[in-house]
Scaffold this motif. Structure first.
Motif, mmCIF file in Angstrom:
data_model
loop_
_atom_site.group_PDB
_atom_site.id
_atom_site.type_symbol
_atom_site.label_atom_id
_atom_site.label_comp_id
_atom_site.label_asym_id
_atom_site.label_seq_id
_atom_site.Cartn_x
_atom_site.Cartn_y
_atom_site.Cartn_z
ATOM 1 N N UNK A 1 58.175 55.024 -14.141
ATOM 2 C CA UNK A 1 57.966 55.173 -15.816
ATOM 3 C C UNK A 1 57.011 53.948 -15.976
ATOM 4 N N UNK A 2 57.698 52.795 -15.475
ATOM 5 C CA UNK A 2 56.973 51.538 -15.815
ATOM 6 C C UNK A 2 55.488 51.445 -15.454
ATOM 7 N N UNK A 3 55.101 52.063 -14.446
ATOM 8 C CA UNK A 3 53.771 51.963 -13.943
ATOM 9 C C UNK A 3 52.940 53.002 -14.813
ATOM 10 N N UNK A 4 53.551 54.012 -15.089
ATOM 11 C CA UNK A 4 52.582 55.272 -16.139
ATOM 12 C C UNK A 4 52.470 54.360 -17.249
ATOM 13 N N UNK B 1 42.393 48.376 -23.754
ATOM 14 C CA UNK B 1 41.028 48.495 -23.395
ATOM 15 C C UNK B 1 40.363 48.922 -24.625
ATOM 16 N N UNK B 2 40.627 49.975 -25.180
ATOM 17 C CA UNK B 2 40.160 50.706 -26.285
ATOM 18 C C UNK B 2 40.091 49.842 -27.420
ATOM 19 N N UNK B 3 41.183 49.117 -27.771
ATOM 20 C CA UNK B 3 41.438 48.099 -28.988
ATOM 21 C C UNK B 3 40.289 47.170 -28.737
ATOM 22 N N UNK B 4 40.326 46.814 -27.388
ATOM 23 C CA UNK B 4 39.125 45.454 -27.186
ATOM 24 C C UNK B 4 38.077 46.052 -27.520
ATOM 25 N N UNK C 1 49.625 51.555 -17.461
ATOM 26 C CA UNK C 1 48.465 52.034 -17.325
ATOM 27 C C UNK C 1 48.120 52.548 -18.752
ATOM 28 N N UNK C 2 49.044 53.308 -19.405
ATOM 29 C CA UNK C 2 48.636 53.746 -20.939
ATOM 30 C C UNK C 2 48.410 52.652 -21.533
ATOM 31 N N UNK C 3 49.107 51.507 -21.590
ATOM 32 C CA UNK C 3 49.149 50.378 -22.566
ATOM 33 C C UNK C 3 47.721 49.633 -22.263
ATOM 34 N N UNK C 4 47.536 49.485 -20.688
ATOM 35 C CA UNK C 4 46.086 48.845 -20.492
ATOM 36 C C UNK C 4 44.966 49.501 -21.113
#
Length: 191
Positions: A70-73, A83-86, A76-79
């Motif tokens: 779950x942490x890995x998923x 990226x989109x916000x950046x 990845x979602x947060x990254x």
């Protein structure tokens, strides 16, 4: 005879001896069965406690692996979100930098007045001024829209009063017209 009055202890007979032997064997078997039951109960309790510990360890491992997945998923979602916000932030900053460059260029060309007493402003100061100007423009727009709403309401009220007056005048003219028509049709012979 006194010897006869006293009970005599005779040697046990073969049947009695066999009965005693069978009773001793039965007691020994019962003791052995009881000991066996106690050993079996102790063994099963030990096995149950080992199974419970093993189950808890297995459940802990499963939960750890599940949380890791779950942490890995989520990572990845947060990254991806970052990226989109950046990218969005970079676009907004490029847009604001363009506005600042245009404003700085207009000041440099003399289109916009520059206060000769103030030193050239930093990009951060220009951004802050731009944001303040945007906020002031938004306040002015809100105020303008509020005043326009009030004017529209006033105009609608005025229009309603004018319509009522017009309807009253039309009614009066109709009544006057009917009265004259009745007077003309009733007095035709007078002409």
């Amino acid at each position: 005879s006194p010897a006869m009055a006293r009970p005599r202890f005779n040697a046990p007979t073969a049947a009695e001896a066999e009965l005693l032997l069978l009773q001793k064997q039965a007691l020994a078997e019962e003791e052995a069965a009881k000991t066996k039951r106690e050993l079996l109960t102790h063994f099963l309790q030990d096995k149950l406690s080992r199974e419970e510990r093993s189950s808890m360890c297995g459940l802990h491992r499963v939960r750890t692996v599940w949380r890791s997945a779950q942490r890995k998923a989520k990572d990845q979602e947060l990254r991806q979100d970052i990226e989109v916000l950046s990218q969005t932030f970079a676009r907004v900053m490029d847009c604001k930098d363009g506005v600042i460059e245009v404003a700085a260029g207009l000041v440099g060309w003399g289109v916009l007045p520059r206060d000769t007493h103030d030193p050239p402003k930093t990009p951060q100061a220009l951004v802050r001024e731009l944001e303040e100007a945007e906020e002031q423009q938004n306040r002015a727009l809100r105020s303008h829209l509020h005043l326009m709403d009030q004017l529209l309401h006033l105009q609608r009220c005025r229009l309603g009063y004018l319509e009522q007056g017009f309807s009253a005048q039309v009614g009066a003219l109709k009544a006057e017209f009917e009265a004259e028509r009745c007077g003309i049709s009733g007095g035709e012979g007078e002409w």
